[in-house]
Write a protein that holds these residues in place. Structure first.
Motif, PDB file in Angstrom:
ATOM      1  N   UNK A 153       7.597  35.320  53.907  1.00 38.92           N
ATOM      2  CA  UNK A 153       6.970  36.634  54.061  1.00 38.92           C
ATOM      3  C   UNK A 153       5.888  36.601  55.141  1.00 38.92           C
ATOM      4  N   UNK A 154       6.130  37.349  56.217  1.00 37.50           N
ATOM      5  CA  UNK A 154       5.157  37.420  57.304  1.00 37.50           C
ATOM      6  C   UNK A 154       3.878  38.120  56.871  1.00 37.50           C
ATOM      7  N   UNK A 155       4.013  39.145  56.046  1.00 38.90           N
ATOM      8  CA  UNK A 155       2.816  39.863  55.612  1.00 38.90           C
ATOM      9  C   UNK A 155       1.959  39.004  54.677  1.00 38.90           C
ATOM     10  N   UNK A 156       2.584  38.171  53.871  1.00 34.45           N
ATOM     11  CA  UNK A 156       1.797  37.318  52.977  1.00 34.45           C
ATOM     12  C   UNK A 156       1.081  36.201  53.738  1.00 34.45           C
ATOM     13  N   UNK A 157       1.609  35.822  54.890  1.00 31.11           N
ATOM     14  CA  UNK A 157       0.899  34.832  55.705  1.00 31.11           C
ATOM     15  C   UNK A 157      -0.452  35.383  56.138  1.00 31.11           C
ATOM     16  N   UNK A 158      -0.467  36.636  56.596  1.00 32.87           N
ATOM     17  CA  UNK A 158      -1.735  37.256  56.988  1.00 32.87           C
ATOM     18  C   UNK A 158      -2.639  37.473  55.789  1.00 32.87           C
ATOM     19  N   UNK A 159      -2.045  37.874  54.668  1.00 32.77           N
ATOM     20  CA  UNK A 159      -2.848  38.132  53.467  1.00 32.77           C
ATOM     21  C   UNK A 159      -3.531  36.854  52.976  1.00 32.77           C
ATOM     22  N   UNK A 160      -2.807  35.752  52.977  1.00 27.79           N
ATOM     23  CA  UNK A 160      -3.404  34.478  52.567  1.00 27.79           C
ATOM     24  C   UNK A 160      -4.546  34.085  53.491  1.00 27.79           C
ATOM     25  N   UNK A 161      -4.379  34.320  54.790  1.00 20.37           N
ATOM     26  CA  UNK A 161      -5.430  33.969  55.748  1.00 20.37           C
ATOM     27  C   UNK A 161      -6.695  34.795  55.486  1.00 20.37           C
ATOM     28  N   UNK A 162      -6.521  36.068  55.228  1.00 21.33           N
ATOM     29  CA  UNK A 162      -7.695  36.920  54.941  1.00 21.33           C
ATOM     30  C   UNK A 162      -8.353  36.490  53.630  1.00 21.33           C
ATOM     31  N   UNK A 163      -7.522  36.191  52.646  1.00 21.39           N
ATOM     32  CA  UNK A 163      -8.073  35.823  51.336  1.00 21.39           C
ATOM     33  C   UNK A 163      -8.862  34.512  51.427  1.00 21.39           C
ATOM     34  N   UNK A 164      -8.326  33.530  52.121  1.00 16.85           N
ATOM     35  CA  UNK A 164      -8.950  32.199  52.145  1.00 16.85           C
ATOM     36  C   UNK A 164     -10.077  32.086  53.162  1.00 16.85           C
ATOM     37  N   UNK A 165      -9.970  32.821  54.294  1.00 18.76           N
ATOM     38  CA  UNK A 165     -10.915  32.607  55.389  1.00 18.76           C
ATOM     39  C   UNK A 165     -11.641  33.877  55.837  1.00 18.76           C
ATOM     40  N   UNK A 166     -11.299  35.003  55.257  1.00 16.59           N
ATOM     41  CA  UNK A 166     -11.970  36.241  55.616  1.00 16.59           C
ATOM     42  C   UNK A 166     -11.317  36.986  56.764  1.00 16.59           C
ATOM     43  N   UNK A 167     -10.411  36.358  57.484  1.00 19.97           N
ATOM     44  CA  UNK A 167      -9.736  37.009  58.598  1.00 19.97           C
ATOM     45  C   UNK A 167      -8.798  36.047  59.297  1.00 19.97           C
ATOM     46  N   UNK A 168      -7.871  36.588  60.079  1.00 17.63           N
ATOM     47  CA  UNK A 168      -6.887  35.761  60.765  1.00 17.63           C
ATOM     48  C   UNK A 168      -7.549  34.875  61.821  1.00 17.63           C
ATOM     49  N   UNK A 169      -8.517  35.408  62.563  1.00 16.95           N
ATOM     50  CA  UNK A 169      -9.178  34.602  63.592  1.00 16.95           C
ATOM     51  C   UNK A 169      -9.886  33.392  62.985  1.00 16.95           C
ATOM     52  N   UNK A 170     -10.542  33.615  61.858  1.00 21.48           N
ATOM     53  CA  UNK A 170     -11.218  32.500  61.192  1.00 21.48           C
ATOM     54  C   UNK A 170     -10.198  31.467  60.713  1.00 21.48           C
ATOM     55  N   UNK A 171      -9.057  31.961  60.240  1.00 29.18           N
ATOM     56  CA  UNK A 171      -8.005  31.030  59.837  1.00 29.18           C
ATOM     57  C   UNK A 171      -7.531  30.198  61.024  1.00 29.18           C
ATOM     58  N   UNK A 172      -7.303  30.827  62.164  1.00 25.21           N
ATOM     59  CA  UNK A 172      -6.797  30.107  63.335  1.00 25.21           C
ATOM     60  C   UNK A 172      -7.763  28.999  63.762  1.00 25.21           C
ATOM     61  N   UNK A 173      -9.049  29.268  63.671  1.00 24.50           N
ATOM     62  CA  UNK A 173     -10.039  28.244  64.001  1.00 24.50           C
ATOM     63  C   UNK A 173      -9.960  27.087  63.005  1.00 24.50           C
ATOM     64  N   UNK A 174      -9.814  27.411  61.714  1.00 23.28           N
ATOM     65  CA  UNK A 174      -9.705  26.374  60.685  1.00 23.28           C
ATOM     66  C   UNK A 174      -8.415  25.578  60.855  1.00 23.28           C
ATOM     67  N   UNK A 175      -7.327  26.268  61.207  1.00 21.18           N
ATOM     68  CA  UNK A 175      -6.043  25.579  61.390  1.00 21.18           C
ATOM     69  C   UNK A 175      -6.105  24.614  62.563  1.00 21.18           C
ATOM     70  N   UNK A 176      -6.763  25.016  63.649  1.00 17.28           N
ATOM     71  CA  UNK A 176      -6.903  24.141  64.806  1.00 17.28           C
ATOM     72  C   UNK A 176      -7.651  22.867  64.439  1.00 17.28           C
ATOM     73  N   UNK A 177      -8.719  23.008  63.675  1.00 12.72           N
ATOM     74  CA  UNK A 177      -9.490  21.838  63.243  1.00 12.72           C
ATOM     75  C   UNK A 177      -8.663  20.951  62.315  1.00 12.72           C
ATOM     76  N   UNK A 178      -7.936  21.575  61.399  1.00 11.95           N
ATOM     77  CA  UNK A 178      -7.121  20.812  60.440  1.00 11.95           C
ATOM     78  C   UNK A 178      -6.026  20.033  61.159  1.00 11.95           C
ATOM     79  N   UNK A 179      -5.357  20.649  62.104  1.00  5.12           N
ATOM     80  CA  UNK A 179      -4.306  19.968  62.858  1.00  5.12           C
ATOM     81  C   UNK A 179      -4.872  18.767  63.618  1.00  5.12           C
ATOM     82  N   UNK A 180      -6.058  18.931  64.186  1.00  6.71           N
ATOM     83  CA  UNK A 180      -6.692  17.827  64.902  1.00  6.71           C
ATOM     84  C   UNK A 180      -7.023  16.686  63.945  1.00  6.71           C
ATOM     85  N   UNK A 181      -7.494  17.020  62.756  1.00  5.73           N
ATOM     86  CA  UNK A 181      -7.822  15.999  61.762  1.00  5.73           C
ATOM     87  C   UNK A 181      -6.583  15.209  61.339  1.00  5.73           C
ATOM     88  N   UNK A 182      -5.437  15.880  61.300  1.00  7.00           N
ATOM     89  CA  UNK A 182      -4.196  15.221  60.891  1.00  7.00           C
ATOM     90  C   UNK A 182      -3.544  14.451  62.037  1.00  7.00           C
TER      91      UNK A 182
END
Length: 417
Positions: A153-182
């Motif tokens: 579900x494409x819409x649930x991907x955005x919904x999860x990002x808002x729920x966990x990080x407050x917004x998609x942009x904040x999620x993208x920043x967190x994802x970039x950091x997480x990928x680097x850590x891995x």
């Protein structure tokens, strides 16, 4: 007055030199160190040359064995390619990193807001995969993950990002950091769902992502137990299912115009009868950029057929096998043989490389350790010590006395060290 006699002087001098020579030469040759033995690696090293996995030439593909940290086979392009809905797995992992969830637990609740509902309307209008939501519905974290992973579900991907990080942009920043850590340096995400062609990665790193997915208990549980219904008994189609009859367990299967057909999956192949290995061969594989589903199916079936052929084990290092021939200046010979046998899944040995390291020595008893052999595969290194299969003994006084050059040369070299 005594007269000086040249002849007598020379005779005494010659005698003195002779006595001195004997006094030095004999101890030097009889007691000095012997020259080192030389070694010649075996012409044909006794390691298996097993066939590797069969990967297609379309797009990019890679295979990684369960428990390994790097893929052992890569096909097609090595460049980062669009990865379509595989990006949703990054979303799931990053959300679970920020909001851990116990297996079987429902987790916190998200009330569907205006943005969440508008996403559903917009993605549905554009023909993208969605799972229906309505304003003010309550979705648990687990249900949102089920809609994301199983329903893609494409819409649930955005919904999860808002729920966990407050917004998609904040999620993208967190994802970039997480990928680097891995250490997933080639994977980058430009959105939560992979509709953007800028959400991309190499096949090599995406197979490593599969290992992280399998290691996350909640995702593994969701993939193993697809629900019959979500909120308000709403059905969800398991989009990950693919060629289950061939031992394939899909993790993500999707298509976009830019990415082509993309598939990430795990698979299990039983060990053949008579093999020393009793556990099945388990691995993960990815295909990025396949031109169509017919091509993908043909490629996956070819891979699975090669996996069946490589599910057994073959020796990497054989006990008692000769890895080097030892010889000495005085004619003694022996073989350096392996002590510890090492074996590996046949499928993973096609790219094995071997390295023989021998110590400096002159003599040694039967069984003396004289070095090591290391066989390296992408899954790791496998090592055995090498020992002499027969003794190499001192050549004795006669050889030492009649071969002063190598003996005294060795002595002088040792004094300079």
């Amino acid at each position: 007055m005594a007269t000086f006699r040249v002849g007598r002087f020379l005779g005494v001098l010659a005698g003195a030199v002779a006595i001195l020579a004997v006094g030095v030469y004999a101890p030097a040759t009889l007691l000095g160190p012997l020259p080192a033995a030389s070694a010649t690696p075996a012409d044909s090293l006794p390691t298996a040359d097993a066939a590797g996995p069969v990967l297609g030439e379309n797009g990019a593909s890679a295979v990684i064995l369960s428990g390994d940290t790097a893929p052992f086979a890569i096909g097609g392009s090595t460049d980062p390619l669009p990865m379509a809905s595989i990006a949703k797995l990054v979303t799931a992992l990053v959300v679970l990193d920020a909001k851990p969830l116990e297996p079987g637990a429902a987790g916190e609740t998200r009330v569907i807001g205006t943005e969440d509902y508008q996403d559903y309307i917009d993605y549905s209008r554009d023909g993208a995969r969605t799972v229906v939501v309505f304003p003010n519905e309550k979705w648990t974290q687990r249900e949102m993950l089920q809609a994301l992973i199983l329903g893609s579900s494409n819409n649930h991907a955005d919904t999860l990002a808002r729920w966990a990080f407050g917004g998609v942009d904040a999620y993208l920043a967190a994802a970039s950091s997480w990928l680097a850590e891995q250490g997933l340096d080639t994977i980058s995400v430009a959105d939560t769902n992979g509709l953007s062609p800028e959400s991309r990665g190499t096949a090599a790193d995406v197979t490593r992502l599969a290992a992280l997915v399998q290691a996350e208990p909640v995702i593994a549980e969701i993939l193993a137990n697809p629900p019959s219904a979500l909120v308000n008994n709403r059905g969800v189609t398991n989009t990950t299912a693919y060629l289950a009859e061939d031992g394939v367990t899909g993790i993500s299967r999707s298509y976009t115009d830019e990415a082509g057909v993309c598939l990430l999956f795990t698979a299990s192949v039983p060990a053949p009868a008579g093999s020393t290995e009793t556990e099945p061969l388990t691995f993960s594989a990815v295909y990025l950029g396949s031109p169509d589903y017919d091509t993908l199916e043909a490629d996956v079936r070819a891979l699975m057929a090669s996996a069946a052929a490589g599910a057994g084990t073959v020796p990497l290092i054989e006990k008692g096998a000769t890895y080097a021939t030892i010889s000495t200046p005085w004619g003694a010979t022996a073989s350096a043989v392996a002590i510890t046998p090492q074996e590996r899944r046949a499928w993973a040995t096609h790219d094995a490389s071997i390295d023989v390291q021998l110590d400096d020595f002159s003599t040694g008893s039967v069984g003396a350790i004289v070095g090591s052999v290391t066989v390296a595969t992408t899954g790791g290194e496998h090592r055995s010590r090498l020992q002499l299969d027969r003794a190499i003994t001192d050549p004795g006084a006669l050889w030492r006395l009649t071969n002063p050059v190598p003996v005294i040369g060795t002595l002088l070299a040792s004094l300079q060290e």
